[in-house]
Design a protein around this motif. Structure first.
Motif, PDB file in Angstrom:
ATOM      1  N   GLY A 164     -30.682 102.504  14.254  1.00 55.79           N
ATOM      2  CA  GLY A 164     -31.686 101.696  13.589  1.00 55.79           C
ATOM      3  C   GLY A 164     -32.564 100.882  14.507  1.00 55.79           C
ATOM      4  N   GLN A 165     -32.299 100.926  15.805  1.00 56.09           N
ATOM      5  CA  GLN A 165     -33.113 100.135  16.722  1.00 56.09           C
ATOM      6  C   GLN A 165     -34.514 100.716  16.827  1.00 56.09           C
ATOM      7  OE1 GLN A 165     -31.254  98.999  20.375  1.00 56.09           O
ATOM      8  NE2 GLN A 165     -33.176  98.695  21.453  1.00 56.09           N
ATOM      9  N   VAL A 166     -35.502  99.857  16.706  1.00 58.23           N
ATOM     10  CA  VAL A 166     -36.899 100.276  16.826  1.00 58.23           C
ATOM     11  C   VAL A 166     -37.203 100.546  18.294  1.00 58.23           C
ATOM     12  CG1 VAL A 166     -39.304  99.569  16.474  1.00 58.23           C
ATOM     13  CG2 VAL A 166     -37.542  98.934  14.805  1.00 58.23           C
ATOM     14  N   ALA A 167     -37.912 101.621  18.556  1.00 63.23           N
ATOM     15  CA  ALA A 167     -38.263 101.980  19.930  1.00 63.23           C
ATOM     16  C   ALA A 167     -38.984 100.826  20.622  1.00 63.23           C
ATOM     17  CB  ALA A 167     -39.141 103.224  19.935  1.00 63.23           C
ATOM     18  N   GLY A 168     -38.559 100.541  21.839  1.00 56.79           N
ATOM     19  CA  GLY A 168     -39.201  99.488  22.619  1.00 56.79           C
ATOM     20  C   GLY A 168     -38.597  98.120  22.460  1.00 56.79           C
ATOM     21  N   ARG A 169     -37.754  97.938  21.445  1.00 53.15           N
ATOM     22  CA  ARG A 169     -37.108  96.637  21.284  1.00 53.15           C
ATOM     23  C   ARG A 169     -35.989  96.479  22.293  1.00 53.15           C
ATOM     24  NH1 ARG A 169     -36.468  92.854  16.371  1.00 53.15           N
ATOM     25  NH2 ARG A 169     -35.834  91.733  18.255  1.00 53.15           N
ATOM     26  N   GLU A 170     -35.668  95.210  22.621  1.00 51.12           N
ATOM     27  CA  GLU A 170     -34.568  94.938  23.531  1.00 51.12           C
ATOM     28  C   GLU A 170     -33.251  95.378  22.900  1.00 51.12           C
ATOM     29  OE1 GLU A 170     -35.183  90.950  21.334  1.00 51.12           O
ATOM     30  OE2 GLU A 170     -36.227  92.850  21.685  1.00 51.12           O
ATOM     31  N   ALA A 171     -32.262  95.588  23.736  1.00 49.22           N
ATOM     32  CA  ALA A 171     -30.948  96.004  23.248  1.00 49.22           C
ATOM     33  C   ALA A 171     -30.356  94.939  22.329  1.00 49.22           C
ATOM     34  CB  ALA A 171     -30.009  96.248  24.426  1.00 49.22           C
ATOM     35  N   MET A 172     -29.680  95.376  21.272  1.00 49.93           N
ATOM     36  CA  MET A 172     -28.966  94.440  20.405  1.00 49.93           C
ATOM     37  C   MET A 172     -28.028  93.566  21.219  1.00 49.93           C
ATOM     38  SD  MET A 172     -28.274  93.207  17.425  1.00 49.93           S
ATOM     39  CE  MET A 172     -28.980  94.350  16.245  1.00 49.93           C
ATOM     40  N   ALA A 173     -27.419  94.156  22.249  1.00 44.30           N
ATOM     41  CA  ALA A 173     -26.494  93.391  23.092  1.00 44.30           C
ATOM     42  C   ALA A 173     -27.185  92.217  23.772  1.00 44.30           C
ATOM     43  CB  ALA A 173     -25.870  94.308  24.137  1.00 44.30           C
ATOM     44  N   ASN A 174     -28.461  92.381  24.150  1.00 42.40           N
ATOM     45  CA  ASN A 174     -29.207  91.265  24.731  1.00 42.40           C
ATOM     46  C   ASN A 174     -29.314  90.116  23.738  1.00 42.40           C
ATOM     47  OD1 ASN A 174     -31.771  92.936  26.798  1.00 42.40           O
ATOM     48  ND2 ASN A 174     -29.562  92.868  26.987  1.00 42.40           N
ATOM     49  N   ILE A 175     -29.624  90.451  22.492  1.00 43.81           N
ATOM     50  CA  ILE A 175     -29.778  89.425  21.461  1.00 43.81           C
ATOM     51  C   ILE A 175     -28.455  88.703  21.228  1.00 43.81           C
ATOM     52  CG2 ILE A 175     -30.360  89.053  19.031  1.00 43.81           C
ATOM     53  CD1 ILE A 175     -32.151  91.580  19.267  1.00 43.81           C
ATOM     54  N   LEU A 176     -27.365  89.465  21.161  1.00 44.74           N
ATOM     55  CA  LEU A 176     -26.052  88.861  20.947  1.00 44.74           C
ATOM     56  C   LEU A 176     -25.666  87.933  22.100  1.00 44.74           C
ATOM     57  CD1 LEU A 176     -24.123  91.949  19.558  1.00 44.74           C
ATOM     58  CD2 LEU A 176     -24.889  89.956  18.267  1.00 44.74           C
ATOM     59  N   ALA A 177     -25.950  88.355  23.333  1.00 47.95           N
ATOM     60  CA  ALA A 177     -25.622  87.511  24.488  1.00 47.95           C
ATOM     61  C   ALA A 177     -26.442  86.225  24.469  1.00 47.95           C
ATOM     62  CB  ALA A 177     -25.864  88.281  25.781  1.00 47.95           C
ATOM     63  N   MET A 178     -27.716  86.311  24.115  1.00 46.22           N
ATOM     64  CA  MET A 178     -28.556  85.125  24.052  1.00 46.22           C
ATOM     65  C   MET A 178     -28.052  84.158  22.984  1.00 46.22           C
ATOM     66  SD  MET A 178     -32.190  87.114  24.515  1.00 46.22           S
ATOM     67  CE  MET A 178     -33.224  85.713  24.055  1.00 46.22           C
ATOM     68  N   ALA A 179     -27.668  84.684  21.828  1.00 50.62           N
ATOM     69  CA  ALA A 179     -27.153  83.835  20.761  1.00 50.62           C
ATOM     70  C   ALA A 179     -25.845  83.165  21.171  1.00 50.62           C
ATOM     71  CB  ALA A 179     -26.957  84.659  19.495  1.00 50.62           C
ATOM     72  N   ALA A 180     -24.949  83.925  21.806  1.00 49.73           N
ATOM     73  CA  ALA A 180     -23.655  83.365  22.207  1.00 49.73           C
ATOM     74  C   ALA A 180     -23.814  82.294  23.272  1.00 49.73           C
ATOM     75  CB  ALA A 180     -22.744  84.479  22.710  1.00 49.73           C
ATOM     76  N   ALA A 181     -24.725  82.526  24.216  1.00 46.25           N
ATOM     77  CA  ALA A 181     -24.963  81.533  25.257  1.00 46.25           C
ATOM     78  C   ALA A 181     -25.457  80.231  24.646  1.00 46.25           C
ATOM     79  CB  ALA A 181     -25.969  82.065  26.270  1.00 46.25           C
ATOM     80  N   HIS A 182     -26.375  80.329  23.705  1.00 43.99           N
ATOM     81  CA  HIS A 182     -26.931  79.132  23.079  1.00 43.99           C
ATOM     82  C   HIS A 182     -25.903  78.406  22.222  1.00 43.99           C
ATOM     83  CE1 HIS A 182     -29.688  76.437  21.119  1.00 43.99           C
ATOM     84  NE2 HIS A 182     -29.436  76.971  19.934  1.00 43.99           N
ATOM     85  N   THR A 183     -25.171  79.126  21.383  1.00 42.78           N
ATOM     86  CA  THR A 183     -24.281  78.476  20.435  1.00 42.78           C
ATOM     87  C   THR A 183     -23.013  77.934  21.082  1.00 42.78           C
ATOM     88  OG1 THR A 183     -23.317  80.621  19.842  1.00 42.78           O
ATOM     89  CG2 THR A 183     -25.113  79.800  18.466  1.00 42.78           C
ATOM     90  N   ASN A 184     -22.757  78.321  22.328  1.00 46.31           N
ATOM     91  CA  ASN A 184     -21.589  77.810  23.043  1.00 46.31           C
ATOM     92  C   ASN A 184     -21.954  77.026  24.296  1.00 46.31           C
ATOM     93  OD1 ASN A 184     -19.140  79.001  21.584  1.00 46.31           O
ATOM     94  ND2 ASN A 184     -20.480  80.780  21.836  1.00 46.31           N
ATOM     95  N   SER A 185     -23.245  76.909  24.593  1.00 52.67           N
ATOM     96  CA  SER A 185     -23.720  76.254  25.810  1.00 52.67           C
ATOM     97  C   SER A 185     -23.004  76.813  27.034  1.00 52.67           C
ATOM     98  CB  SER A 185     -23.544  74.735  25.729  1.00 52.67           C
ATOM     99  OG  SER A 185     -24.299  74.091  26.735  1.00 52.67           O
ATOM    100  N   LEU A 186     -23.120  78.148  27.184  1.00 55.88           N
ATOM    101  CA  LEU A 186     -22.494  78.890  28.271  1.00 55.88           C
ATOM    102  C   LEU A 186     -23.543  79.716  29.004  1.00 55.88           C
ATOM    103  CD1 LEU A 186     -19.479  80.664  26.513  1.00 55.88           C
ATOM    104  CD2 LEU A 186     -19.258  79.054  28.409  1.00 55.88           C
ATOM    105  N   PHE A 187     -23.352  79.919  30.286  1.00 51.78           N
ATOM    106  CA  PHE A 187     -24.064  80.970  30.981  1.00 51.78           C
ATOM    107  C   PHE A 187     -23.349  82.293  30.709  1.00 51.78           C
ATOM    108  CE2 PHE A 187     -25.278  77.263  33.505  1.00 51.78           C
ATOM    109  CZ  PHE A 187     -26.638  77.472  33.675  1.00 51.78           C
ATOM    110  N   ILE A 188     -24.107  83.369  30.543  1.00 52.87           N
ATOM    111  CA  ILE A 188     -23.529  84.695  30.335  1.00 52.87           C
ATOM    112  C   ILE A 188     -24.244  85.678  31.259  1.00 52.87           C
ATOM    113  CG2 ILE A 188     -23.114  86.570  28.701  1.00 52.87           C
ATOM    114  CD1 ILE A 188     -22.989  84.510  26.480  1.00 52.87           C
TER     115      ILE A 188
END
Length: 288
Positions: free
Chosen positions: A181-205
């Protein structure tokens, strides 16, 4: 913990299945390049030494090595000592007749510890045992390092439990594959998940992915380093080519920044009266 900023590098490479000697040699070349550019913490992909797409358990068993006395760990420990590095790297681990999708943590003084992937993806369930070491945080001269591997990042509990134990950075050796379901050219879902986790836990990833196609399986690249703010500090890397992404970061900043305003501190604000037993309230916690 080291005061001041450090340089973290994520090495994106293309292992060749079954060619352990060549894969380790290539990893050493790229580690050397990262060290030349000032890195003190280097992250390598998932199953760097063997490749990923096993066809039988016997094949995985034949390629697996013991930790820390196998040749792959010894090679990484040697360069870590020579270049004063900390290295987090994925490899195929054997312990007796058991196999694990593992990541080793190595410092200038030698082997520090092992994380074994807890959440196995697809056919990994046929070859590997689920990780049995929990979610350890490794205290190092650079700071407190947590480790996750690929599919572990789809579970918010992974990052939250590491944060609750005082991790400053989570290093993620990974082999990301396309998501339906990923639209061509969009960033990897994994990138989005890592960004969300870093923000919600105040962590570097720091996520080190691989590239290339192996036995018909394509991999996504797009390695990246995420700040505790949730925004990328470096990357995403190329989708197709070997690459090194690096960033200068201050691990202490993640702890200091957990107080977002006069009222809110993300880990402190957890409603442990409601869900503490679910999410590790019995784990040792560092004062923030």
């Amino acid at each position: 913990m080291k005061s001041g900023p450090i340089t973290v590098a994520c090495i994106q490479m293309a292992p060749r299945f079954g060619d352990t000697d060549a894969n380790v040699a290539r990893s050493l070349d790229l580690i050397g390049q990262a060290a030349d550019d000032g890195a003190s913490l280097v992250v390598l992909p998932e199953l760097t030494n063997t490749g990923y797409v096993f066809e039988t358990r016997e094949e995985a068993l034949a390629l697996a090595e013991t930790v820390p006395d196998g040749p792959t760990c010894r090679a990484w420990a040697k360069i870590a000592a020579e270049r004063s590095l900390h290295i987090v790297a994925g490899m195929t681990e054997r312990e007796g007749s058991s196999l694990y999708n593992s990541a080793v943590v190595i410092g200038p003084e030698g082997y520090i510890g092992t994380y074994r992937k807890m959440h196995l993806w697809d056919y990994e369930n046929l070859y590997f045992e689920p990780g049995n070491k929990g979610l350890p945080v490794f205290e190092t001269a650079l700071g407190a390092i947590g480790v996750a591997i690929c599919y572990d990042g789809w579970f918010p509990e992974t990052y939250r439990l590491l944060a609750l134990q005082g991790a400053d950075i989570v290093c993620v050796p990974t082999n990301w594959v396309p998501i339906p379901g990923q639209v061509a050219g969009r960033e990897a879902m994994a990138n989005i998940l890592a960004m969300a986790a870093a923000h919600t836990n105040s962590l570097f990833i720091a996520c080190a992915d691989r590239v290339g196609t192996e036995r018909g399986q394509a991999f996504l690249g797009q390695s990246l380093i995420v700040s505790h703010t949730g925004w990328p500090a470096a990357g995403p890397a190329s989708r197709t080519d070997e690459d090194i992404v690096s960033a200068e970061i201050d691990l202490g900043a993640a702890r200091r920044a957990r107080r977002w305003n006069s009222f809110n501190e993300v880990l402190r604000d957890r409603r442990t009266d409601v869900y503490g037993e679910m999410l590790g309230s019995d784990l040792p916690r560092r004062a923030y």
